[in-house]
Design a protein around this motif. Structure first.
Motif, PDB file in Angstrom:
ATOM      1  N   PRO A   8       6.308 -13.775   7.794  1.00 23.69           N
ATOM      2  CA  PRO A   8       5.317 -14.843   7.619  1.00 23.69           C
ATOM      3  C   PRO A   8       5.996 -16.145   7.196  1.00 23.69           C
ATOM      4  O   PRO A   8       7.065 -16.144   6.590  1.00 23.69           O
ATOM      5  CB  PRO A   8       4.418 -14.309   6.504  1.00 23.69           C
ATOM      6  CG  PRO A   8       5.255 -13.333   5.770  1.00 23.69           C
ATOM      7  CD  PRO A   8       6.227 -12.757   6.763  1.00 23.69           C
ATOM      8  N   THR A  46       5.674 -19.369   4.883  1.00 20.33           N
ATOM      9  CA  THR A  46       4.974 -19.844   3.696  1.00 20.33           C
ATOM     10  C   THR A  46       4.691 -21.336   3.829  1.00 20.33           C
ATOM     11  O   THR A  46       5.587 -22.116   4.133  1.00 20.33           O
ATOM     12  CB  THR A  46       5.814 -19.587   2.438  1.00 20.33           C
ATOM     13  OG1 THR A  46       6.114 -18.192   2.365  1.00 20.33           O
ATOM     14  CG2 THR A  46       5.072 -20.011   1.186  1.00 20.33           C
ATOM     15  N   ASN A  93      -3.832 -17.768   9.309  1.00 19.55           N
ATOM     16  CA  ASN A  93      -3.498 -18.419   8.049  1.00 19.55           C
ATOM     17  C   ASN A  93      -4.152 -17.614   6.931  1.00 19.55           C
ATOM     18  O   ASN A  93      -5.363 -17.655   6.752  1.00 19.55           O
ATOM     19  CB  ASN A  93      -4.011 -19.863   8.047  1.00 19.55           C
ATOM     20  CG  ASN A  93      -3.543 -20.638   6.845  1.00 19.55           C
ATOM     21  OD1 ASN A  93      -2.837 -20.126   5.992  1.00 19.55           O
ATOM     22  ND2 ASN A  93      -3.933 -21.885   6.768  1.00 19.55           N
ATOM     23  N   LYS A 104       0.020 -18.367   3.946  1.00 21.57           N
ATOM     24  CA  LYS A 104       1.097 -17.819   4.769  1.00 21.57           C
ATOM     25  C   LYS A 104       0.607 -17.724   6.212  1.00 21.57           C
ATOM     26  O   LYS A 104      -0.488 -17.225   6.471  1.00 21.57           O
ATOM     27  CB  LYS A 104       1.520 -16.437   4.278  1.00 21.57           C
ATOM     28  CG  LYS A 104       2.199 -16.486   2.927  1.00 21.57           C
ATOM     29  CD  LYS A 104       2.782 -15.164   2.568  1.00 21.57           C
ATOM     30  CE  LYS A 104       3.454 -15.298   1.195  1.00 21.57           C
ATOM     31  NZ  LYS A 104       4.191 -14.116   0.850  1.00 21.57           N
ATOM     32  N   SER A 121       1.022 -16.117   9.866  1.00 16.16           N
ATOM     33  CA  SER A 121       1.601 -14.960  10.548  1.00 16.16           C
ATOM     34  C   SER A 121       1.349 -15.115  12.047  1.00 16.16           C
ATOM     35  O   SER A 121       0.305 -15.614  12.469  1.00 16.16           O
ATOM     36  CB  SER A 121       1.017 -13.657  10.020  1.00 16.16           C
ATOM     37  OG  SER A 121      -0.375 -13.619  10.223  1.00 16.16           O
TER      38      SER A 121
END
Length: 66
Positions: free
Chosen positions: A8, A10, A45, A49, A51
């Motif tokens: 992920p 940040t 989201n 984070k 992904s």
């Protein structure tokens, strides 16, 4: 998919990320960036984070996700 694509991303404090209608918008102290979302990649989201996951099982979707 690559190992980097599985991690992920940040989002730093003070940066807002919105994903709407195939458009990704990132707003921070330096300005705003907008980018069209690739249809082969699903972006989520979750709690600051981002992904990235392939939208299907095709080789192209894996390449765009990584």
């Amino acid at each position: 998919m690559s190992r980097v694509g599985k991690l992920p991303v940040t989002v730093p404090a003070g940066v807002e990320v919105s994903i709407q209608a195939g458009q990704i918008s990132v707003k921070g102290t330096g300005g705003t960036l907008q980018l069209a979302q690739n249809s082969l990649v699903n972006i989520q989201n979750e709690a600051g984070k981002l992904s990235f996951k392939p939208a299907n099982d095709s080789r192209e979707a894996d390449a765009m996700t990584g």
